[in-house]
Design a protein around this motif. Structure first.
Motif, short mmCIF file in Angstrom:
data_model
loop_
_atom_site.label_atom_id
_atom_site.label_comp_id
_atom_site.label_asym_id
_atom_site.label_seq_id
_atom_site.Cartn_x
_atom_site.Cartn_y
_atom_site.Cartn_z
N ARG A 7 0.75 -1.20 0.05
CA ARG A 7 0.14 0.07 0.22
C ARG A 7 1.01 1.03 -0.52
O ARG A 7 2.08 1.27 0.51
N ARG A 8 0.51 2.35 -1.28
CA ARG A 8 1.54 3.45 -0.94
C ARG A 8 1.00 4.62 0.04
O ARG A 8 -0.42 4.46 0.11
N VAL A 9 2.15 5.01 0.98
CA VAL A 9 1.42 5.69 2.18
C VAL A 9 2.44 7.20 1.92
O VAL A 9 1.75 8.00 3.08
N GLU A 10 3.32 7.25 1.46
CA GLU A 10 3.63 8.72 0.37
C GLU A 10 4.18 8.61 -0.58
O GLU A 10 4.47 7.63 -0.99
N LEU A 11 4.71 9.97 -1.73
CA LEU A 11 4.71 10.12 -2.73
C LEU A 11 5.72 11.18 -2.67
O LEU A 11 4.76 12.26 -2.37
N LEU A 18 6.58 5.74 -1.25
CA LEU A 18 7.16 4.80 -0.24
C LEU A 18 6.03 3.51 -0.18
O LEU A 18 4.62 4.51 -0.02
N TYR A 19 5.78 2.43 0.25
CA TYR A 19 4.69 1.41 0.08
C TYR A 19 5.07 0.91 1.73
O TYR A 19 6.10 0.48 1.79
N ARG A 20 3.86 0.13 1.99
CA ARG A 20 3.47 -0.61 3.55
C ARG A 20 3.53 -1.95 3.05
O ARG A 20 2.39 -1.70 2.20
N GLN A 21 4.30 -2.51 3.31
CA GLN A 21 3.83 -4.11 3.16
C GLN A 21 4.47 -4.87 4.01
O GLN A 21 4.91 -4.69 5.70
N ASP A 22 3.06 -5.87 4.09
CA ASP A 22 3.31 -6.71 5.74
C ASP A 22 4.06 -7.79 5.31
O ASP A 22 3.81 -8.55 4.85
N ALA A 23 5.06 -8.88 6.50
CA ALA A 23 5.78 -9.27 6.04
C ALA A 23 5.53 -10.77 6.81
O ALA A 23 5.16 -10.08 7.92
N GLY A 27 6.36 -8.72 10.72
CA GLY A 27 5.59 -7.75 10.73
C GLY A 27 5.66 -6.49 9.64
O GLY A 27 6.14 -6.93 8.54
N PRO A 28 5.48 -5.51 9.74
CA PRO A 28 5.16 -4.49 8.75
C PRO A 28 6.50 -4.03 8.13
O PRO A 28 7.59 -4.09 8.73
N GLN A 29 6.86 -4.00 6.96
CA GLN A 29 7.94 -2.87 6.45
C GLN A 29 7.59 -2.59 5.27
O GLN A 29 6.77 -2.30 4.91
N TYR A 30 8.61 -1.51 5.36
CA TYR A 30 8.52 -0.70 3.62
C TYR A 30 9.52 -0.24 2.81
O TYR A 30 10.53 -1.13 3.13
N LEU A 31 8.86 0.00 1.63
CA LEU A 31 9.81 -0.71 0.19
C LEU A 31 9.78 0.55 -0.28
O LEU A 31 8.56 1.78 -0.18
N VAL A 32 11.15 1.34 -0.82
CA VAL A 32 11.36 2.33 -1.66
C VAL A 32 11.29 2.16 -2.81
O VAL A 32 12.32 1.30 -3.20
N HIS A 33 9.99 3.01 -3.54
CA HIS A 33 10.11 2.28 -4.95
C HIS A 33 9.88 3.51 -6.05
O HIS A 33 9.89 4.51 -5.75
N SER A 34 10.57 3.36 -7.26
CA SER A 34 9.87 4.38 -8.18
C SER A 34 9.45 3.59 -9.51
O SER A 34 10.64 1.81 -9.55
N TYR A 35 8.79 3.90 -10.93
CA TYR A 35 8.72 3.56 -11.81
C TYR A 35 9.26 4.21 -12.77
O TYR A 35 9.51 3.60 -13.70
N SER A 36 10.49 4.52 -11.91
CA SER A 36 11.52 5.57 -13.54
C SER A 36 12.33 4.26 -13.70
O SER A 36 13.03 3.83 -13.04
N ARG A 70 9.83 -3.83 15.08
CA ARG A 70 8.22 -4.38 13.98
C ARG A 70 7.01 -4.24 14.23
O ARG A 70 6.14 -4.34 14.34
N THR A 71 7.49 -2.28 14.92
CA THR A 71 5.27 -1.97 13.99
C THR A 71 5.81 -0.75 13.39
O THR A 71 6.49 -0.50 13.75
N GLU A 72 4.63 -0.22 13.10
CA GLU A 72 4.40 0.25 12.11
C GLU A 72 4.58 1.58 11.91
O GLU A 72 5.53 2.35 10.84
N HIS A 73 4.36 2.50 12.95
CA HIS A 73 4.41 3.26 13.20
C HIS A 73 4.44 4.69 11.94
O HIS A 73 5.33 4.67 11.32
N PRO A 74 3.20 4.11 11.31
CA PRO A 74 2.95 5.01 10.25
C PRO A 74 3.37 6.25 9.87
O PRO A 74 4.12 6.72 8.84
N LEU A 75 2.86 7.47 10.52
CA LEU A 75 3.00 8.63 10.25
C LEU A 75 4.92 8.94 10.16
O LEU A 75 4.73 9.83 9.77
N ALA A 76 4.97 7.86 11.30
CA ALA A 76 6.63 9.07 11.78
C ALA A 76 7.29 8.30 10.86
O ALA A 76 8.24 9.14 10.10
N CYS A 77 6.74 7.58 9.90
CA CYS A 77 7.73 6.56 8.92
C CYS A 77 7.60 7.90 7.90
O CYS A 77 8.09 7.98 6.50
N ARG A 78 6.19 8.25 7.57
CA ARG A 78 6.00 9.22 6.35
C ARG A 78 6.92 10.51 6.80
O ARG A 78 8.11 10.70 5.59
#
Ligand SMILES: [Zn+2]
Length: 213
Positions: free
Chosen positions: A9-13, A27-32, A35-44, A81-89
């Motif tokens: 799920r994309r959480v920030e751009l 930045l994408y959030r993934q379930d592993a 626990g949750p992890q994040y992926l840095v991604h680009s379509y470029s 292994r916690t999400e901390h989504p706002l902080a991660c953004r």
């Protein structure tokens, strides 16, 4: 066909990366399993994109105290292994802003607050809770500390005031010194942060996750 894999799920751009060819970085959030992890991604497909994304992921480790997922250079997670989504953004946005030509470093747990001309210090109790203090004369000191604590709580989704208005606590119960240092910079003027986010939302940058691929 690497692009067909589920990114999460994309959480920030960041729509235009100022440090690399104006590419968009997300930045994408993934379930592993762990626990949750994040992926840095680009379509470029521009040459050097991979190195740029690796830099951003490393900067998130440095600035926000995340850790690399073993064997992966673009996936990171919080050690708790916690999400901390706002902080991660917030960590992601700051990592994208970091000047690649400068050696970066994590922020300390104290900062000069120009608004009150005091040094605000945050002390870790090693259980995910932090106590705020400030130097200088008494008048207005407690209210300024409370305002900064409120900013930290908003930006980091921390619990406020369990034992006073100078106290914030992370739900995971683990220390996050680099993260709190990073949030402290913005907590001094949390209204500006909220305004920025409203403007980004108005531009459609932060559209609802359900509307995103
Ligand atoms: Zn945590």
């Amino acid at each position: 066909m690497g692009e067909t894999v589920d990114l999460g799920r994309r959480v920030e751009l960041v729509p235009m990366d100022p440090h690399f060819l104006n590419i968009s970085i997300a930045l994408y959030r993934q379930d592993a399993g762990e626990g949750p992890q994040y992926l840095v991604h680009s379509y470029s497909r521009r040459q050097g994109t991979r190195q740029r994304l690796e830099f951003v992921a490393k900067a998130m480790v440095l600035l926000g105290g995340l850790e690399p997922v073993a064997g992966e250079s673009l996936q990171i997670r919080f050690p708790c292994r916690t999400e901390h989504p706002l902080a991660c953004r917030r960590v992601f946005l700051e990592a994208c802003k970091l000047d690649p030509s400068q050696p970066g470093s994590s922020r300390p747990l104290h900062i000069l607050d120009r608004k009150s001309n005091r040094t605000i210090t945050v002390s870790s109790r090693n259980d995910g809770s932090y106590l705020l203090a400030a130097d200088g004369e008494e008048p207005d000191k407690a209210s300024r500390i409370a305002a900064v604590a409120n900013g930290l709580a908003k930006l980091g989704q921390m619990q406020l005031g369990a034992s006073g208005s100078d106290f914030v606590q992370l739900a995971c119960g683990q220390p996050h010194d680099a993260l709190v240092g990073l949030l402290l910079v913005r907590a001094l003027n949390v209204r500006a942060v909220l305004r920025e986010e409203e403007m980004a939302a108005a531009r459609g940058v932060l559209s609802a996750p359900s509307a995103q691929k």
